[in-house]
Design a protein around this motif. Structure first.
Motif, PDB file in Angstrom:
ATOM      1  N   ALA A   1      -2.079  -0.084   9.597  1.00 57.73           N
ATOM      2  CA  ALA A   1      -0.861   0.498  10.206  1.00 57.73           C
ATOM      3  C   ALA A   1       0.149  -0.534  10.421  1.00 57.73           C
ATOM      4  O   ALA A   1       1.594  -0.416  10.437  1.00 57.73           O
ATOM      5  N   TRP A   2      -0.083  -1.777  10.432  1.00 57.37           N
ATOM      6  CA  TRP A   2       0.789  -2.824  10.366  1.00 57.37           C
ATOM      7  C   TRP A   2       1.388  -3.239   9.014  1.00 57.37           C
ATOM      8  O   TRP A   2       2.658  -3.230   8.805  1.00 57.37           O
ATOM      9  N   HIS A   3       0.228  -3.469   8.070  1.00 63.57           N
ATOM     10  CA  HIS A   3       0.829  -3.822   6.499  1.00 63.57           C
ATOM     11  C   HIS A   3       1.853  -2.859   6.074  1.00 63.57           C
ATOM     12  O   HIS A   3       2.886  -2.970   5.322  1.00 63.57           O
ATOM     13  N   PHE A   4       1.489  -1.329   6.298  1.00 63.63           N
ATOM     14  CA  PHE A   4       2.368  -0.009   5.364  1.00 63.63           C
ATOM     15  C   PHE A   4       3.182   0.474   6.484  1.00 63.63           C
ATOM     16  O   PHE A   4       3.636   1.634   6.522  1.00 63.63           O
ATOM     17  N   ARG A   5       3.780  -0.329   7.454  1.00 66.69           N
ATOM     18  CA  ARG A   5       5.017   0.136   8.355  1.00 66.69           C
ATOM     19  C   ARG A   5       6.117   0.442   7.556  1.00 66.69           C
ATOM     20  O   ARG A   5       6.310  -0.304   6.303  1.00 66.69           O
ATOM     21  N   SER A   6       6.971   1.174   7.847  1.00 67.33           N
ATOM     22  CA  SER A   6       8.105   1.532   7.282  1.00 67.33           C
ATOM     23  C   SER A   6       9.308   0.232   7.099  1.00 67.33           C
ATOM     24  O   SER A   6       9.899   0.351   5.770  1.00 67.33           O
ATOM     25  N   SER A   7       9.192  -0.663   7.752  1.00 71.44           N
ATOM     26  CA  SER A   7      10.087  -1.715   7.414  1.00 71.44           C
ATOM     27  C   SER A   7       9.595  -2.969   6.468  1.00 71.44           C
ATOM     28  O   SER A   7      10.294  -3.796   6.345  1.00 71.44           O
ATOM     29  N   ASN A   8       8.369  -2.590   6.086  1.00 65.00           N
ATOM     30  CA  ASN A   8       7.674  -3.676   5.177  1.00 65.00           C
ATOM     31  C   ASN A   8       7.994  -3.282   3.569  1.00 65.00           C
ATOM     32  O   ASN A   8       7.196  -2.598   3.396  1.00 65.00           O
ATOM     33  N   ALA A   9       8.846  -3.992   2.916  1.00 62.68           N
ATOM     34  CA  ALA A   9       9.355  -3.627   1.950  1.00 62.68           C
ATOM     35  C   ALA A   9       8.327  -4.033   0.701  1.00 62.68           C
ATOM     36  O   ALA A   9       8.472  -3.512  -0.418  1.00 62.68           O
ATOM     37  N   ALA A  10       7.813  -5.089   1.119  1.00 61.76           N
ATOM     38  CA  ALA A  10       6.684  -5.701   0.008  1.00 61.76           C
ATOM     39  C   ALA A  10       5.397  -5.135  -0.010  1.00 61.76           C
ATOM     40  O   ALA A  10       4.668  -5.318  -0.828  1.00 61.76           O
ATOM     41  N   ALA A  11       5.221  -4.134   0.981  1.00 65.71           N
ATOM     42  CA  ALA A  11       3.870  -3.217   0.584  1.00 65.71           C
ATOM     43  C   ALA A  11       4.048  -2.320  -0.680  1.00 65.71           C
ATOM     44  O   ALA A  11       5.190  -1.669  -0.780  1.00 65.71           O
ATOM     45  N   VAL A  12       2.990  -2.264  -1.208  1.00 63.98           N
ATOM     46  CA  VAL A  12       2.988  -1.580  -2.485  1.00 63.98           C
ATOM     47  C   VAL A  12       2.516  -0.126  -2.389  1.00 63.98           C
ATOM     48  O   VAL A  12       1.746   0.182  -1.798  1.00 63.98           O
ATOM     49  N   TYR A  13       3.448   0.583  -2.804  1.00 61.08           N
ATOM     50  CA  TYR A  13       3.266   2.188  -2.796  1.00 61.08           C
ATOM     51  C   TYR A  13       2.551   2.810  -4.045  1.00 61.08           C
ATOM     52  O   TYR A  13       3.276   2.677  -5.053  1.00 61.08           O
ATOM     53  N   LYS A  14       1.553   3.102  -3.921  1.00 64.17           N
ATOM     54  CA  LYS A  14       0.697   3.960  -5.076  1.00 64.17           C
ATOM     55  C   LYS A  14       0.485   5.445  -4.867  1.00 64.17           C
ATOM     56  O   LYS A  14      -0.662   5.743  -4.236  1.00 64.17           O
ATOM     57  N   PRO A  15       1.186   6.383  -4.723  1.00 64.41           N
ATOM     58  CA  PRO A  15       1.179   7.640  -4.587  1.00 64.41           C
ATOM     59  C   PRO A  15      -0.107   8.250  -5.168  1.00 64.41           C
ATOM     60  O   PRO A  15      -0.588   9.374  -4.932  1.00 64.41           O
ATOM     61  N   ASN A  16      -0.271   7.926  -6.496  1.00 65.68           N
ATOM     62  CA  ASN A  16      -1.204   8.530  -7.300  1.00 65.68           C
ATOM     63  C   ASN A  16      -2.777   7.958  -7.209  1.00 65.68           C
ATOM     64  O   ASN A  16      -3.370   8.595  -8.161  1.00 65.68           O
ATOM     65  N   TRP A  17      -2.695   7.016  -6.292  1.00 67.70           N
ATOM     66  CA  TRP A  17      -4.071   6.332  -6.236  1.00 67.70           C
ATOM     67  C   TRP A  17      -5.160   7.288  -5.650  1.00 67.70           C
ATOM     68  O   TRP A  17      -4.824   8.131  -4.679  1.00 67.70           O
TER      69      TRP A  17
END
Length: 401
Positions: A63-79
């Motif tokens: 919840a903390w790592h993938f918050r909306s303000s964390n631009a460094a979090a890697v987004y993998k919609p196809n995983w």
């Protein structure tokens, strides 16, 4: 802001003060059986926390790592799949379930309430010639009756026992199902009318411990508590001598008076006890004119007794409403009662006799066989079988009293 926080802070401190008076008897036992049950509870909890704690921490981390303000979090919609992650998700819970199953299986057999004790404590085994203290327990409305057949004394709402001596409880109830529980000594076991259950336990430290009814049984349930007093052997013998000096004797008539519903009863002592009283309570034939359940079961096994057996059901029913003066009207003819089909002497021998198999020796801890373990046996054996054996030589002479 500080003024608003003060009432909440004081309320929290007050709650902590109230909790400080609680005694964690389940987690701080004074008997070996209760200690083993405590260990089983703690180990099982720790095994389950191996899964629960990481899941809770990872939930917070995700919840903390993938918050909306964390631009460094890697987004993998196809995983969609990871073999390593699947292995971790399934293998660890599977191992924990297997461990819990093995722990529960072993604990279920070693802590069987019918199983005689094999040790006094972790460091002290039971001597081969050490005899357990027999205590017969009857759950009444709303009090506990304790009978010591070895000493021929009894008490109400008071259980004195010696320290470091195995105790074998034989339990039944007079009216409704109840539950006998001394958290510091052993686990809970039910007491049921017309049946006998067994519980083994031991106290390793002297003191006064709480005993209670842990199953709701009516209006006086909240006051159905007693004190278990663990003392050294000398103090226990002194209590027995004091009990023998009491004026009251616990015979069948006294028991019927004691059986009447009463609440918050103070401890009572009895100097002598009818040796057949507990067997009659189990067989529901304390009252005059009631055929014993063991005799009726044996007769039913031989084919029944016809009209006498059907009408005599009124004598078998433990009619608490009649004893309390609230009996409902019965339609039909006035029921008669068959008092027995054997002689008075044979009935007395049936209730008083104990088979040789009742002298159970402590079971030595070793490999558990599960299905191969012997079936639990009550100290009195099967009363119906004992009746059939008793009546075999004189079956042709059985008579209706």
């Amino acid at each position: 802001m500080r003024k608003r926080l003060r009432p909440k802070l004081f309320a929290a401190l007050g709650a902590v003060l109230f909790l400080s008076a609680c005694k964690a008897e389940v987690l701080a036992p004074t008997g070996d059986i209760a200690a083993q049950q405590r260990d089983l509870l703690v180990i099982s909890t720790l095994l389950m926390l191996i899964i629960i704690v990481p899941v809770m921490l990872l939930t917070c981390w995700f919840a903390w790592h993938f918050r909306s303000s964390n631009a460094a979090a890697v987004y993998k919609p196809n995983w969609s799949h990871s073999a390593k992650l699947e292995l971790i998700i399934w293998a660890i819970p599977l191992l924990i379930v297997v461990s819990l199953g093995a722990l529960t299986w072993v604990g279920t057999h070693l802590l069987d309430p019918y199983r005689p004790l094999s040790r006094i404590s972790k460091v002290e085994p039971i001597a081969p010639d050490q005899k357990p203290l027999e205590v017969q327990v009857v759950a009444l409305d709303w009090k506990w009756l304790f009978i010591y057949p070895e000493y021929r004394v009894a008490s109400v709402n008071e259980l004195p026992v010696p320290v470091d001596r195995p105790i074998r409880f034989s339990l039944t109830s007079s009216s409704v199902m109840n539950a006998f529980y001394i958290p510091s000594m052993a686990g809970m076991i039910y007491a049921m009318p017309g049946m006998q259950t067994t519980l083994h336990g031991v106290f390793n430290e002297p003191g006064e411990y709480q005993g209670l009814a842990s199953h709701y049984s009516g209006a006086g349930f909240s006051g159905m508590r007693f004190k278990a007093k663990a003392t050294d052997a000398a103090a226990f013998e002194a209590w027995v001598e004091t009990a023998r000096q009491q004026d009251q004797v616990l015979d069948r008539q006294t028991y019927l008076e004691l059986e009447r519903p009463s609440e918050n009863v103070r401890p009572i002592g009895y100097s002598d006890v009818d040796p057949q009283l507990f067997a009659r309570v189990v067989n529901m034939c304390v009252e005059e004119g009631k055929i014993c359940m063991a005799e009726m079961m044996a007769l039913d096994a031989q084919g029944g007794t016809g009209l006498a057996g059907t009408v005599n059901m009124s004598a078998l029913i433990y009619d608490k409403h009649e004893r309390r003066g609230t009996r409902e009207p019965v339609f039909g003819w006035e029921p008669f009662k068959v008092t027995g089909f054997c002689s008075t002497e044979e009935l007395d021998r049936m209730l008083a006799a104990k088979p040789a198999s009742s002298s159970v020796t402590p079971v030595v801890s070793g490999p558990l066989r599960g299905h191969g373990m012997p079936q639990p046996m009550t100290p009195f054996g099967d009363p119906a079988d004992r009746y059939l054996t008793l009546m075999q030589p004189s079956a042709g002479n059985a008579q209706q009293l």
